[in-house]
Design an enzyme around this catalytic site. Structure first.
Site, PDB file in Angstrom:
ATOM      1  N   ASP A 108       2.965 -11.811  -6.218  1.00 32.42           N
ATOM      2  CA  ASP A 108       2.217 -10.883  -5.374  1.00 32.42           C
ATOM      3  C   ASP A 108       0.879 -10.607  -6.064  1.00 32.42           C
ATOM      4  O   ASP A 108       0.601 -11.138  -7.147  1.00 32.42           O
ATOM      5  CB  ASP A 108       3.016  -9.604  -5.152  1.00 32.42           C
ATOM      6  CG  ASP A 108       2.669  -8.886  -3.843  1.00 32.42           C
ATOM      7  OD1 ASP A 108       1.648  -9.231  -3.224  1.00 32.42           O
ATOM      8  OD2 ASP A 108       3.419  -7.975  -3.450  1.00 32.42           O
TER       9      ASP A 108
ATOM     10  N   GLU B  77      -1.001  -7.127  -5.792  1.00 37.64           N
ATOM     11  CA  GLU B  77      -1.347  -5.741  -6.137  1.00 37.64           C
ATOM     12  C   GLU B  77      -0.951  -5.358  -7.555  1.00 37.64           C
ATOM     13  O   GLU B  77      -1.551  -4.459  -8.145  1.00 37.64           O
ATOM     14  CB  GLU B  77      -0.707  -4.767  -5.145  1.00 37.64           C
ATOM     15  CG  GLU B  77      -1.317  -4.787  -3.757  1.00 37.64           C
ATOM     16  CD  GLU B  77      -0.646  -5.796  -2.825  1.00 37.64           C
ATOM     17  OE1 GLU B  77      -0.947  -5.795  -1.628  1.00 37.64           O
ATOM     18  OE2 GLU B  77       0.193  -6.586  -3.317  1.00 37.64           O
TER      19      GLU B  77
ATOM     20  N   HIS C 264       1.828 -12.771  -1.072  1.00 41.38           N
ATOM     21  CA  HIS C 264       0.900 -11.689  -0.743  1.00 41.38           C
ATOM     22  C   HIS C 264       0.222 -11.906   0.605  1.00 41.38           C
ATOM     23  O   HIS C 264      -0.358 -12.968   0.861  1.00 41.38           O
ATOM     24  CB  HIS C 264      -0.177 -11.568  -1.823  1.00 41.38           C
ATOM     25  CG  HIS C 264      -1.241 -10.568  -1.484  1.00 41.38           C
ATOM     26  ND1 HIS C 264      -0.992  -9.208  -1.425  1.00 41.38           N
ATOM     27  CD2 HIS C 264      -2.543 -10.723  -1.128  1.00 41.38           C
ATOM     28  CE1 HIS C 264      -2.103  -8.577  -1.080  1.00 41.38           C
ATOM     29  NE2 HIS C 264      -3.056  -9.471  -0.887  1.00 41.38           N
TER      30      HIS C 264
ATOM     31  N   HIS D 208       4.340  -4.592  -7.347  1.00 38.48           N
ATOM     32  CA  HIS D 208       3.797  -3.233  -7.289  1.00 38.48           C
ATOM     33  C   HIS D 208       4.897  -2.254  -6.897  1.00 38.48           C
ATOM     34  O   HIS D 208       5.982  -2.657  -6.468  1.00 38.48           O
ATOM     35  CB  HIS D 208       2.682  -3.162  -6.242  1.00 38.48           C
ATOM     36  CG  HIS D 208       3.121  -3.700  -4.913  1.00 38.48           C
ATOM     37  ND1 HIS D 208       3.859  -2.956  -4.016  1.00 38.48           N
ATOM     38  CD2 HIS D 208       2.963  -4.928  -4.357  1.00 38.48           C
ATOM     39  CE1 HIS D 208       4.138  -3.704  -2.959  1.00 38.48           C
ATOM     40  NE2 HIS D 208       3.611  -4.913  -3.143  1.00 38.48           N
TER      41      HIS D 208
ATOM     42  N   HIS E 195       3.400   0.275  -1.620  1.00 40.21           N
ATOM     43  CA  HIS E 195       3.809   0.017  -0.236  1.00 40.21           C
ATOM     44  C   HIS E 195       5.076  -0.821  -0.265  1.00 40.21           C
ATOM     45  O   HIS E 195       5.431  -1.382  -1.308  1.00 40.21           O
ATOM     46  CB  HIS E 195       2.705  -0.700   0.564  1.00 40.21           C
ATOM     47  CG  HIS E 195       2.428  -2.092   0.105  1.00 40.21           C
ATOM     48  ND1 HIS E 195       1.588  -2.379  -0.951  1.00 40.21           N
ATOM     49  CD2 HIS E 195       2.885  -3.293   0.550  1.00 40.21           C
ATOM     50  CE1 HIS E 195       1.533  -3.686  -1.130  1.00 40.21           C
ATOM     51  NE2 HIS E 195       2.317  -4.268  -0.245  1.00 40.21           N
TER      52      HIS E 195
ATOM     53  N   GLU F  69       9.971  -3.502  -2.818  1.00 38.27           N
ATOM     54  CA  GLU F  69      10.080  -4.916  -2.485  1.00 38.27           C
ATOM     55  C   GLU F  69      10.910  -5.667  -3.526  1.00 38.27           C
ATOM     56  O   GLU F  69      11.695  -6.572  -3.176  1.00 38.27           O
ATOM     57  CB  GLU F  69       8.687  -5.535  -2.370  1.00 38.27           C
ATOM     58  CG  GLU F  69       7.902  -5.019  -1.177  1.00 38.27           C
ATOM     59  CD  GLU F  69       6.466  -5.473  -1.136  1.00 38.27           C
ATOM     60  OE1 GLU F  69       5.753  -5.056  -0.214  1.00 38.27           O
ATOM     61  OE2 GLU F  69       6.030  -6.240  -2.032  1.00 38.27           O
TER      62      GLU F  69
END
Length: 284
Positions: A8, A10, A60, A105, A117, A145
């Protein structure tokens, strides 16, 4: 030995703002290069420790961020969105010995985690899981996640051996994933600020940790929860809950919350993808 890397953006070193994470943003090209280098560092560490196959899954946004020229020629890359297994696509391409989560993240609602998020930040306020056979007043386990993806892998017997990102996501990973190795590349101050190590140092630490994680694979265990699993979504507006309620099997809990009972961890992920995508159609 086959290793799957889910990468990812972030959670990569230096990333603190949405302008760095969106195609067309002023700093996006620099950030995607950092992302590519962190993915490559994890792959190199896996090869150092004896991996014979490494698949890197771009996880991502539109999932077309990785710069192939920044990657070791031995890796395979999965790119492009609308993948049935989303961030863990590739786990069915042979049985991975382990998975690495890189650049991850914090989940939606987590304080002091840059760009927190869970799958769709404009829609989801929080996701919680609990055994469907448990007490009705059980608030469930808050998940990010990393936890959702780890459950899908764990159901197939695949452990998460490495997690990198900010201190918030690595702390949760250490609590949940037995035997996991972590690398915190930054310490979040607020949602849009952090103290980060240099990207070169992040790559050095990630490569070393990846090798360590794979060499210590005997101590790592898959992450699982007993099915069936009740998935509760707190959505950001009543309109998103209105849309989510159209998904067969979804139950409306109140104005902004819905739930779904999934018989498997893989169906937990499918429910997350379906509900967030259909709710996302009413984002204005």
């Amino acid at each position: 030995m086959f290793v799957l890397i889910s990468i990812d953006l972030e959670g990569c070193a230096g990333v603190v703002h949405v302008d760095q994470t969106r195609r067309g943003g002023g700093d996006y090209e620099r950030a995607r290069a950092w992302m590519s280098r962190e993915a490559n560092a994890a792959a190199l560490g896996a090869f150092d420790a004896g991996a014979t196959r490494v698949v890197v899954n771009d996880s991502h946004a539109d999932m077309r961020n990785l710069l192939f020229e920044e990657l070791d020629p031995r890796v395979e890359v999965i790119s492009g969105a609308l993948k049935p297994l989303s961030m863990v696509q590739g786990m069915d391409a042979g049985q991975p010995a382990a998975a690495f989560f890189v650049g991850y993240h914090g989940g939606a609602g987590l304080r002091a985690s840059v760009l927190d998020h869970t799958y769709y930040g404009a829609v989801v306020g929080e996701i919680r899981l609990r055994p469907a056979s448990g007490a009705a007043d059980d608030p469930g386990l808050w998940v990010d996640e990393a936890a959702i993806n780890a459950l899908v892998l764990g159901e197939a017997g695949v452990p998460v051996a490495l997690v990198t990102g900010d201190e918030a996501v690595t702390a949760h990973a250490s609590e949940r994933f037995p035997g996991v190795t972590t690398v915190a590349v930054k310490s979040s101050i607020t949602r849009y600020s952090a103290r980060s190590i240099h990207p070169d140092e992040a790559c050095r630490r990630i490569r070393a940790a990846a090798g360590e994680a794979l060499r210590g694979l005997a101590r790592v265990r898959p992450y699982t929860l007993p099915p069936p699993i009740d998935v509760a979504f707190s959505l950001l507006t009543t309109a998103y809950a209105d849309a989510a309620e159209l998904v067969p099997g979804v139950v409306r809990l109140d104005a902004r919350r819905v739930s779904y009972v999934a018989p498997t961890a893989r169906e937990v992920l499918r429910a997350v993808l379906a509900i967030t995508k259909i709710a996302g159609t009413v984002v204005v």
